[in-house]
Design a protein around this motif. Structure first.
Motif, short mmCIF file in Angstrom:
data_model
loop_
_atom_site.label_atom_id
_atom_site.label_comp_id
_atom_site.label_asym_id
_atom_site.label_seq_id
_atom_site.Cartn_x
_atom_site.Cartn_y
_atom_site.Cartn_z
N ARG A 188 40.79 39.60 51.25
CA ARG A 188 41.31 38.75 49.93
C ARG A 188 41.09 39.83 48.86
NH1 ARG A 188 41.11 33.31 49.75
NH2 ARG A 188 42.25 33.61 47.78
N PHE A 189 41.92 39.94 47.76
CA PHE A 189 41.74 40.81 46.51
C PHE A 189 41.95 40.07 45.21
CE2 PHE A 189 43.48 43.52 43.55
CZ PHE A 189 42.70 44.58 43.38
N TRP A 190 41.21 40.24 44.40
CA TRP A 190 41.42 40.07 43.16
C TRP A 190 40.56 40.93 42.07
CZ3 TRP A 190 45.03 36.50 41.96
CH2 TRP A 190 45.14 35.92 40.67
N GLU A 191 41.09 41.05 40.94
CA GLU A 191 40.51 41.79 39.92
C GLU A 191 39.48 40.82 39.03
OE1 GLU A 191 43.46 44.08 38.45
OE2 GLU A 191 43.36 45.61 40.09
N LEU A 192 38.36 41.30 38.34
CA LEU A 192 37.90 40.63 37.31
C LEU A 192 38.38 40.75 35.83
CD1 LEU A 192 33.98 39.59 37.37
CD2 LEU A 192 35.36 39.61 35.46
N ASN A 193 39.45 39.94 35.40
CA ASN A 193 39.83 40.23 34.16
C ASN A 193 39.30 39.32 33.06
OD1 ASN A 193 42.14 42.28 34.83
ND2 ASN A 193 42.61 40.85 36.03
N ASN A 194 38.95 38.02 33.31
CA ASN A 194 38.31 37.09 32.43
C ASN A 194 37.41 36.29 33.16
OD1 ASN A 194 41.23 37.22 30.73
ND2 ASN A 194 41.88 36.65 33.01
N PRO A 195 36.43 35.62 32.02
CA PRO A 195 35.34 35.16 32.88
C PRO A 195 35.69 33.85 33.84
CG PRO A 195 35.32 35.04 30.47
CD PRO A 195 36.55 35.62 31.10
N GLU A 196 36.81 33.49 33.96
CA GLU A 196 37.28 32.39 34.79
C GLU A 196 37.33 32.90 36.22
OE1 GLU A 196 38.81 30.96 31.01
OE2 GLU A 196 38.96 32.92 32.00
N ASP A 197 37.40 34.63 36.44
CA ASP A 197 37.53 34.95 37.72
C ASP A 197 36.27 35.28 38.48
OD1 ASP A 197 40.43 35.60 37.54
OD2 ASP A 197 39.97 37.32 36.08
N VAL A 198 35.12 35.09 37.55
CA VAL A 198 34.02 35.14 38.35
C VAL A 198 33.64 34.44 39.60
CG1 VAL A 198 31.20 34.83 37.93
CG2 VAL A 198 32.72 36.14 36.34
N PRO A 199 33.97 32.69 39.27
CA PRO A 199 33.53 31.94 40.48
C PRO A 199 34.78 32.23 41.49
CG PRO A 199 34.51 31.04 38.43
CD PRO A 199 34.00 32.26 37.81
N ARG A 200 36.10 32.74 41.01
CA ARG A 200 36.91 32.99 42.16
C ARG A 200 36.58 34.30 42.96
NH1 ARG A 200 42.77 34.03 39.40
NH2 ARG A 200 42.57 31.57 39.21
#
Length: 266
Positions: free
Chosen positions: A243-255
């Motif tokens: 899986r891949f995702w970048e941390l751009n917003n606080p909402e991305d932390v749990p994701r």
């Protein structure tokens, strides 16, 4: 043929101040900062001669040196990671063959993304810069669309020609999609992985150009290359089930923490 990996890390992020020092908890319950996890990701890449963290902030420097990182202090006037990489290369003597910009918000970047990226740039002598793109499945595409509907700027998407030359990058989801996609469907949308490999000459040219209207509107540093006619190679990479995702917003932390748990990342 040396490869230098630079991790640009700034504290004064507009969307998420202090982001490099945000703690992320892995599958084993161990908590490490975002910049620490990105450093760990960089150290796993094969064929790299040196990894440095480039920052203008004493808090990030102190944290990075605390976990054993090599730190270069750069000017607070750097407008983006590409400018910070250019200054870092100059401060280190300018001897690298290829400079990799591994953005400090990408702890899930697999090492083979960078290895394939460097190989792609080496195989394309007419390109001054290369960047990875990852074809979205329906689940990733729907997450990108959900962010936009919620008014959040999440991932960036890319379009490129038959010769893999980048045509445009946007924080909107491009190209236009006439239909919908299920979670496992293959889609025509490519998620831009926020990593770059540069030849030194392209980096030197970049800092001599002023930011153009597209870069300013989108807030995407790579558009300066396109606006000035530089060949930007898009290298398609294979997630291989990761899986891949970048941390751009606080909402991305749990994701991201959920993805780490799913993949068993410590």
């Amino acid at each position: 043929m040396s490869v230098l990996v630079v991790i640009p890390a700034r504290h004064a992020s507009t969307r998420y101040p202090g982001k490099p020092l945000v703690e992320l908890t892995g599958a084993t319950g161990e908590s490490r900062s975002l910049v620490h996890r990105t450093w760990d990701a960089a150290r796993a890449i094969q064929g790299v001669d040196r990894v440095v963290i480039a920052t203008d902030d004493d808090r990030i420097r102190d944290a990075a040196e605390g976990f054993g990182a090599d730190v270069v202090m750069t000017s607070p006037d750097c407008a983006n990671g590409t400018e910070r990489c250019a200054e870092t290369l100059e401060l280190l003597g300018g001897t690298a063959e290829i400079v990799v910009n591994l953005q400090g918000d990408a702890p899930l970047t697999p090492p083979w993304f960078i290895e394939d990226l460097v190989a792609g740039l080496r195989a394309a002598p007419d390109a001054g810069i290369a960047t990875p793109v990852l074809r979205c499945d329906g689940a990733t595409l729907n997450a990108l669309l959900a962010d936009r509907r919620a008014g959040r700027v999440g991932g960036t998407t890319a379009v490129f020609g038959a010769d893999n030359r980048g045509l445009y990058f946007s924080k909107e989801v491009i190209p236009f999609l006439p239909g919908t996609y299920g979670p496992e469907d293959e889609t025509p949308v490519f998620h831009h992985v926020g990593v770059y490999a540069y030849r030194p000459a392209a980096l030197a040219a970049y800092v001599g150009w002023t930011a153009g209207p597209l870069e300013l509107l989108e807030g995407l540093e790579q558009l300066r290359f396109l606006e000035n006619g530089e060949t930007l190679l898009c290298v398609e990479v294979d997630a291989k089930g990761r899986r891949f995702w970048e941390l751009n917003n606080p909402e991305d932390v749990p994701r991201i923490e959920a993805m780490m748990a799913e993949m068993g990342m410590a």
